[in-house]
Write a protein that holds these residues in place. Structure first.
Motif, PDB file in Angstrom:
ATOM      1  N   GLU A 167       0.815  -1.220   0.000  1.00  0.00           N
ATOM      2  CA  GLU A 167       0.000   0.000   0.000  1.00  0.00           C
ATOM      3  C   GLU A 167       0.846   1.267   0.000  1.00  0.00           C
ATOM      4  O   GLU A 167       0.532   2.236  -0.700  1.00  0.00           O
ATOM      5  N   LEU A 168       1.917   1.289   0.775  1.00  0.00           N
ATOM      6  CA  LEU A 168       2.769   2.481   0.787  1.00  0.00           C
ATOM      7  C   LEU A 168       3.483   2.656  -0.551  1.00  0.00           C
ATOM      8  O   LEU A 168       3.588   3.777  -1.071  1.00  0.00           O
ATOM      9  N   ASN A 169       3.952   1.566  -1.135  1.00  0.00           N
ATOM     10  CA  ASN A 169       4.622   1.666  -2.437  1.00  0.00           C
ATOM     11  C   ASN A 169       3.654   2.091  -3.534  1.00  0.00           C
ATOM     12  O   ASN A 169       4.025   2.811  -4.469  1.00  0.00           O
ATOM     13  N   ALA A 170       2.398   1.665  -3.422  1.00  0.00           N
ATOM     14  CA  ALA A 170       1.398   2.052  -4.424  1.00  0.00           C
ATOM     15  C   ALA A 170       1.129   3.553  -4.402  1.00  0.00           C
ATOM     16  O   ALA A 170       0.681   4.128  -5.404  1.00  0.00           O
ATOM     17  N   LEU A 171       1.416   4.185  -3.273  1.00  0.00           N
ATOM     18  CA  LEU A 171       1.228   5.635  -3.151  1.00  0.00           C
ATOM     19  C   LEU A 171       2.509   6.406  -3.455  1.00  0.00           C
ATOM     20  O   LEU A 171       2.568   7.619  -3.243  1.00  0.00           O
ATOM     21  N   GLY A 172       3.525   5.697  -3.949  1.00  0.00           N
ATOM     22  CA  GLY A 172       4.787   6.351  -4.282  1.00  0.00           C
ATOM     23  C   GLY A 172       5.872   6.162  -3.247  1.00  0.00           C
ATOM     24  O   GLY A 172       6.968   6.729  -3.379  1.00  0.00           O
ATOM     25  N   GLY A 173       5.599   5.379  -2.212  1.00  0.00           N
ATOM     26  CA  GLY A 173       6.572   5.163  -1.151  1.00  0.00           C
ATOM     27  C   GLY A 173       7.736   4.294  -1.586  1.00  0.00           C
ATOM     28  O   GLY A 173       7.740   3.714  -2.679  1.00  0.00           O
ATOM     29  N   ASP A 174       8.721   4.205  -0.709  1.00  0.00           N
ATOM     30  CA  ASP A 174       9.918   3.403  -0.967  1.00  0.00           C
ATOM     31  C   ASP A 174      10.099   2.448   0.210  1.00  0.00           C
ATOM     32  O   ASP A 174      10.770   2.760   1.194  1.00  0.00           O
ATOM     33  N   VAL A 175       9.462   1.280   0.108  1.00  0.00           N
ATOM     34  CA  VAL A 175       9.480   0.298   1.189  1.00  0.00           C
ATOM     35  C   VAL A 175      10.052  -1.012   0.672  1.00  0.00           C
ATOM     36  O   VAL A 175       9.556  -1.571  -0.311  1.00  0.00           O
ATOM     37  N   ASP A 176      11.097  -1.491   1.314  1.00  0.00           N
ATOM     38  CA  ASP A 176      11.668  -2.801   1.007  1.00  0.00           C
ATOM     39  C   ASP A 176      11.227  -3.776   2.087  1.00  0.00           C
ATOM     40  O   ASP A 176      11.364  -3.505   3.284  1.00  0.00           O
ATOM     41  N   GLU A 177      10.719  -4.911   1.645  1.00  0.00           N
ATOM     42  CA  GLU A 177      10.164  -5.907   2.556  1.00  0.00           C
ATOM     43  C   GLU A 177      11.105  -7.097   2.678  1.00  0.00           C
ATOM     44  O   GLU A 177      11.523  -7.679   1.676  1.00  0.00           O
ATOM     45  N   GLU A 178      11.458  -7.447   3.911  1.00  0.00           N
ATOM     46  CA  GLU A 178      12.203  -8.665   4.182  1.00  0.00           C
ATOM     47  C   GLU A 178      11.303  -9.627   4.949  1.00  0.00           C
ATOM     48  O   GLU A 178      10.175  -9.282   5.303  1.00  0.00           O
ATOM     49  N   GLU A 179      11.801 -10.816   5.227  1.00  0.00           N
ATOM     50  CA  GLU A 179      10.977 -11.814   5.899  1.00  0.00           C
ATOM     51  C   GLU A 179      10.467 -11.319   7.244  1.00  0.00           C
ATOM     52  O   GLU A 179       9.324 -11.585   7.623  1.00  0.00           O
ATOM     53  N   SER A 180      11.293 -10.583   7.976  1.00  0.00           N
ATOM     54  CA  SER A 180      10.882 -10.130   9.304  1.00  0.00           C
ATOM     55  C   SER A 180      11.179  -8.649   9.531  1.00  0.00           C
ATOM     56  O   SER A 180      11.358  -8.215  10.665  1.00  0.00           O
ATOM     57  N   ALA A 181      11.217  -7.875   8.452  1.00  0.00           N
ATOM     58  CA  ALA A 181      11.535  -6.452   8.602  1.00  0.00           C
ATOM     59  C   ALA A 181      10.965  -5.639   7.447  1.00  0.00           C
ATOM     60  O   ALA A 181      10.695  -6.164   6.362  1.00  0.00           O
TER      61      ALA A 181
END
Length: 397
Positions: free
Chosen positions: A310-324
């Motif tokens: 959802e944050l990336n869809a709004l232009g955000g820069d979020v990298d997702e790891e298994e637990s972070a």
């Protein structure tokens, strides 16, 4: 006294009443609970409440007769296997088709002998709390040994122990040479209490964040001076991220300073706060890393994937790891913030909407899970008519 009447608490009340407990609601909303023998046949709707689907089956195992449990579609996917396995080890007959998940039916014999259990609670501390609570009602008591690779949300287990002791239970906690935790609950009668339920501090998170985002201030009423609640850590977390936070009598005043800073933090013990912290981090002036939160993938939705999406869809820069989650500053734009029927996602979307024009939060009504009128309280805060008392009792993490 002062309970919250949300969907989760309504489901818990209905479930307890279904198996024989007498619960009367007084005019002011207070609840009077009178113990009674539990019996079936009965059916319990757990909705998507982790507390109901994990806390009530052990209680129902003390009943005589068949007690059936089912809930929302998502409840069939959420982990309850360790609770089912533990009850079976204690001699309880449970029909679950070998799935070790909902729906299930308990065939209670009216009593549980007790014994020693080894529990992997790496998915949820509620597995431990659920079994601790029936300890006094067993014939021999219960010993629980933690064998999981990790144990999230320890403060919630401490809250369970505090409540058991308040009712007269004898509970011992130990840590062995390998660092493993163990709890012993002795058999014995509990004594009824006249209790004022603490406000749920995690419900205050979006309102506290609103002051940071808008540069204004808000007062949260009746913030406890001493508590085991994970939500109390919001004071230090949001202060590190730029808020000015101070006690004013029995209330907590939160003021924005015009700056929001990123944070690198392990949220393993306070994972329920992650969506709110992530929303604030998305508006910060420096990167953030939210760590130790892999267990959130098994909550109302996969919260890590949902927040990143959802944050990336709004232009955000979020990298997702298994637990972070790793969140870097980026300009956000308008769009729909999907909530996945998750109350914490819905409030996170509302927070983003304070800073970004044109945010539409899908299904804001899902906040009724733990906040009876979040839209009304949010609007009241925006109108500035009076201090928003957002910290209310809650039934789910």
């Amino acid at each position: 006294r002062k309970p919250l009447h949300s969907r989760d608490s309504a489901l818990m009340i209905a479930g307890l009443k279904a198996i024989g407990c007498e619960i009367l609601q007084e005019v002011n909303g207070d609840l009077r609970v009178t113990p009674a023998k539990f019996f079936g046949p009965a059916s319990v709707d757990v909705g998507n409440a982790g507390t109901v689907m994990r806390f009530l089956p052990p209680v129902a195992a003390l009943a005589t007769g068949l007690i059936h449990f089912d809930g929302d579609a998502r409840s069939h996917e959420r982990p309850v296997g360790p609770v089912i396995s533990a009850l079976e080890e204690l001699g309880v007959t449970i029909e679950h088709g070998g799935r070790y998940s909902l729906p299930l039916t308990i065939n209670g014999s009216g009593s549980i002998t007790g014994g020693t259990l080894e529990i992997d609670a790496s998915s949820s501390s509620q597995f431990i709390s659920a079994l601790l609570m029936i300890g006094p009602a067993t014939k021999q008591g219960i010993t629980i040994k933690d064998i999981g690779k990790s144990l999230p949300s320890m403060p919630h287990i401490e809250m369970t122990i505090q409540m058991l002791k308040a009712f007269g239970a004898k509970v011992k906690s130990n840590i062995d040479k390998t660092g493993r935790r163990e709890w012993q609950v002795a058999p014995g009668e509990l004594q009824g209490q006249d209790l004022i339920i603490e406000p749920d501090l995690s419900n205050a998170a979006p309102f506290m964040a609103a002051a940071m985002i808008s540069g204004g201030e808000i007062t949260i009423q009746d913030w406890p001076n001493s508590t085991a609640q994970p939500g109390d850590q919001l004071r230090s977390i949001f202060a590190e991220m730029g808020a000015k936070i101070e006690f004013v009598g029995n209330d907590l005043k939160v003021s924005g300073t015009g700056a929001i800073h990123g944070i690198d933090i392990d949220l393993h013990d306070v994972g329920e706060l992650t969506p709110s912290i992530a929303a604030v981090a998305a508006l910060a002036d420096s990167p953030s890393s939210l760590r130790g939160i892999g267990h959130l993938r098994l909550h109302e939705t996969d919260r890590l994937a949902a927040l990143a999406t959802e944050l990336n869809a709004l232009g955000g820069d979020v990298d997702e790891e298994e637990s972070a989650l790793h969140i870097s500053p980026a300009p956000l734009h308008s769009g729909i913030f999907h909530t996945y029927d998750d109350h914490r996602l819905a409030t996170a979307g509302a927070m983003i909407g304070l800073a970004v024009d044109g945010i539409q939060v899908e299904n804001i009504a899902t906040t009724q899970k733990t906040l009876p009128d979040f839209p009304g309280a949010w609007q009241q805060m925006l109108d500035g008519t009076k201090s928003a008392n957002s910290a209310k009792p809650n039934s789910e993490n």
